[in-house]
Design an enzyme around this catalytic site. Structure first.
Site, mmCIF file in Angstrom:
data_model
loop_
_atom_site.group_PDB
_atom_site.id
_atom_site.type_symbol
_atom_site.label_atom_id
_atom_site.label_comp_id
_atom_site.label_asym_id
_atom_site.label_seq_id
_atom_site.Cartn_x
_atom_site.Cartn_y
_atom_site.Cartn_z
ATOM 1 N N GLU A 118 44.242 10.886 4.470
ATOM 2 C CA GLU A 118 43.653 12.157 4.909
ATOM 3 C C GLU A 118 44.562 12.940 5.837
ATOM 4 O O GLU A 118 44.632 14.157 5.776
ATOM 5 C CB GLU A 118 42.309 11.890 5.600
ATOM 6 C CG GLU A 118 41.362 13.097 5.604
ATOM 7 C CD GLU A 118 41.634 14.127 6.693
ATOM 8 O OE1 GLU A 118 41.257 15.304 6.505
ATOM 9 O OE2 GLU A 118 42.231 13.787 7.736
ATOM 10 N N ASP A 119 45.276 12.236 6.733
ATOM 11 C CA ASP A 119 46.175 12.969 7.623
ATOM 12 C C ASP A 119 47.487 12.208 7.754
ATOM 13 O O ASP A 119 47.526 10.969 7.629
ATOM 14 C CB ASP A 119 45.536 13.176 8.999
ATOM 15 C CG ASP A 119 46.152 14.353 9.746
ATOM 16 O OD1 ASP A 119 46.981 15.080 9.155
ATOM 17 O OD2 ASP A 119 45.804 14.558 10.928
ATOM 18 N N HIS A 126 40.306 9.496 10.666
ATOM 19 C CA HIS A 126 40.277 10.861 10.145
ATOM 20 C C HIS A 126 41.598 11.518 10.576
ATOM 21 O O HIS A 126 42.672 11.055 10.195
ATOM 22 C CB HIS A 126 39.026 11.555 10.721
ATOM 23 C CG HIS A 126 38.563 12.749 9.969
ATOM 24 N ND1 HIS A 126 37.311 13.307 10.164
ATOM 25 C CD2 HIS A 126 39.165 13.537 9.045
ATOM 26 C CE1 HIS A 126 37.171 14.374 9.379
ATOM 27 N NE2 HIS A 126 38.279 14.523 8.700
ATOM 28 N N ILE A 175 44.927 12.542 12.757
ATOM 29 C CA ILE A 175 45.796 11.788 13.673
ATOM 30 C C ILE A 175 46.834 12.717 14.298
ATOM 31 O O ILE A 175 47.117 13.797 13.771
ATOM 32 C CB ILE A 175 46.520 10.607 12.961
ATOM 33 C CG1 ILE A 175 47.411 11.125 11.829
ATOM 34 C CG2 ILE A 175 45.516 9.581 12.456
ATOM 35 C CD1 ILE A 175 48.263 10.029 11.182
ATOM 36 N N HIS A 235 35.458 7.495 13.127
ATOM 37 C CA HIS A 235 34.012 7.673 12.957
ATOM 38 C C HIS A 235 33.329 6.329 12.731
ATOM 39 O O HIS A 235 32.855 6.047 11.629
ATOM 40 C CB HIS A 235 33.709 8.615 11.781
ATOM 41 C CG HIS A 235 34.326 9.962 11.907
ATOM 42 N ND1 HIS A 235 33.940 10.887 12.851
ATOM 43 C CD2 HIS A 235 35.334 10.553 11.215
ATOM 44 C CE1 HIS A 235 34.663 11.991 12.722
ATOM 45 N NE2 HIS A 235 35.524 11.803 11.740
ATOM 46 N N ASN A 291 37.198 16.420 13.787
ATOM 47 C CA ASN A 291 37.911 16.381 12.513
ATOM 48 C C ASN A 291 39.379 16.057 12.743
ATOM 49 O O ASN A 291 39.924 15.127 12.158
ATOM 50 C CB ASN A 291 37.760 17.721 11.798
ATOM 51 C CG ASN A 291 38.379 17.745 10.428
ATOM 52 O OD1 ASN A 291 39.573 17.508 10.258
ATOM 53 N ND2 ASN A 291 37.569 18.026 9.415
ATOM 54 N N ASP A 292 40.033 16.835 13.607
ATOM 55 C CA ASP A 292 41.470 16.664 13.796
ATOM 56 C C ASP A 292 41.823 16.878 15.263
ATOM 57 O O ASP A 292 41.047 17.471 16.025
ATOM 58 C CB ASP A 292 42.227 17.681 12.914
ATOM 59 C CG ASP A 292 43.716 17.338 12.786
ATOM 60 O OD1 ASP A 292 44.100 16.174 13.040
ATOM 61 O OD2 ASP A 292 44.496 18.241 12.437
ATOM 62 N N ASN A 335 39.040 22.860 11.231
ATOM 63 C CA ASN A 335 39.507 21.644 10.574
ATOM 64 C C ASN A 335 40.848 21.226 11.179
ATOM 65 O O ASN A 335 40.894 20.734 12.291
ATOM 66 C CB ASN A 335 39.559 21.891 9.071
ATOM 67 C CG ASN A 335 39.686 20.625 8.264
ATOM 68 O OD1 ASN A 335 40.643 19.889 8.418
ATOM 69 N ND2 ASN A 335 38.722 20.349 7.402
ATOM 70 N N ASP A 384 42.985 22.735 4.879
ATOM 71 C CA ASP A 384 42.579 21.502 5.548
ATOM 72 C C ASP A 384 43.513 21.235 6.729
ATOM 73 O O ASP A 384 43.504 21.978 7.697
ATOM 74 C CB ASP A 384 42.559 20.356 4.520
ATOM 75 C CG ASP A 384 41.692 19.183 4.940
ATOM 76 O OD1 ASP A 384 41.679 18.849 6.133
ATOM 77 O OD2 ASP A 384 41.033 18.572 4.073
ATOM 78 N N ASN A 385 44.359 20.211 6.676
ATOM 79 C CA ASN A 385 45.211 19.892 7.821
ATOM 80 C C ASN A 385 46.480 20.753 7.860
ATOM 81 O O ASN A 385 46.975 21.187 6.823
ATOM 82 C CB ASN A 385 45.591 18.412 7.798
ATOM 83 C CG ASN A 385 44.412 17.538 8.182
ATOM 84 O OD1 ASN A 385 43.743 17.806 9.173
ATOM 85 N ND2 ASN A 385 44.146 16.508 7.389
#
Length: 334
Positions: free
Chosen positions: A33-34, A94, A96, A113, A147-148, A203, A248-249
């Site tokens: 995800e990240d 999630h 980082i 989470h 989220n981030d 986000n 998103d990221n």
């Protein structure tokens, strides 16, 4: 309902853009995800996110952090060991962010989470034995649906809350009703405060190389916000760049200041997962975001046949890593 469909870009299809030298990364099957890359080319990858309403290919498997050394000719992903005393079974990583201290110590901040809560875990990276030593768990009433994060010190950071509500049903109504109650919080041991608000769903977040600006992706507004950072850590809005995709990221090229982002061309496919019609992937590079005419380039796009649901794109020299919410990860040489 149509505004909800618009927020999700529900009708968009994507034409493929494929750089010549890309391959899937062995061993990453349940998300990436990240991704955050240190100045020396070591890349951290968070894997195994289980997020309300989102597909997971291994719902019972704990999350992991992988490391890749992008200086190697044929880099591979290695799972990092995490020190004893940390609850690995509920690890659900999630966003980082890394921080290198003056003395060279490397800290890894991980949004976690466990049991549907939001915490930020602070680790120190020990390169000699490829391990993360858990230093502390950070929880706060203002860190509700994180989220981030972007680290701005050895124990301070900015964080995005992607929803106001932490209950899944209320989250859905928040999106459906188009509430702009999502925000950015500054955290340090001395002070915690909201520093920006009014997002549909804040986000990805990152910081410019000169540390003067903070960038925030609003995924349902299809936009990147540029905020000026002040000495007291408050943020003020400078400009908003609108895009035709769910951003998103955000990753920053430390040499050029370019923003690289993993995007979801069609959010509907992400939320309503159909293996026959999987969510697509898209990577954008944004140059000169502060100028009158920022340049936005589609560097990668795939209908989901190779890579499903891209959430991040991170660059090191001419090497690009593309991560996903729950699928695989791609390594490209540009």
């Amino acid at each position: 309902l149509s505004s909800c469909r618009n927020k999700l870009n529900a009708s968009r299809e994507v034409a493929p853009v494929t750089p010549p030298n890309c391959r899937l990364i062995k061993g990453i099957e349940t998300g990436s995800e990240d991704i955050d890359i240190l100045p020396n080319g070591l890349a951290f990858i968070s894997s195994g996110l289980k997020y309300p309403g989102m597909k997971s290919f291994a719902p019972d498997k704990a999350g992991e952090i992988f490391l890749m050394d992008l200086n190697e000719d044929n880099p591979r992903a290695v799972e990092l060991r995490i020190s004893r005393g940390f609850d690995l079974a509920s690890f659900n990583p999630h966003g980082i962010s890394t921080y290198v201290d003056r003395d060279g110590a490397v800290y890894l901040f991980v949004v976690n989470h466990p049991h549907h809560k939001s915490t930020v875990e602070l680790f120190e990276f020990v390169e000699e034995d490829n391990s993360l030593v858990h230093l502390k768990t950070i929880q706060h009433d203002l860190l509700t649906s994180v989220n981030d994060i972007v680290a701005v010190g050895p124990d301070s950071f900015y964080a995005t809350n992607d929803h106001y509500f932490s209950d899944f049903i209320l989250m859905f109504f928040e999106v459906f009703l188009g509430l702009t109650w999502s925000n950015v919080v500054y955290y340090s041991p001395k002070e915690v405060k909201e520093v920006a608000s009014g997002f549909y769903s804040a986000n990805g977040i990152n910081i410019s190389p000169n540390k003067k600006h903070i960038y925030v992706a609003d995924i349902f507004d299809h936009s990147v916000h540029v905020m000026e950072k002040h000495a007291n850590w408050n943020l003020t809005h400078v400009k908003t760049l609108q895009l035709d995709t769910l951003v998103d990221n955000l990753s920053i090229d430390p040499h050029t200041g370019d923003i690289w982002t993993g995007c979801h061309p069609n959010g509907m496919k992400l939320l309503y997962y159909d293996p026959e019609n999987p969510p697509a992937s898209e990577v954008l590079r944004i140059q000169n975001i502060l100028s009158e005419e920022p340049v936005v380039t589609r560097v990668y796009a795939d209908s989901g046949s190779v890579l499903q649901g891209s959430s991040v794109a991170s660059i090191y020299e001419r090497k690009l890593l593309i991560g996903t919410v729950f699928h695989r990860a791609l390594y490209c040489e540009l």
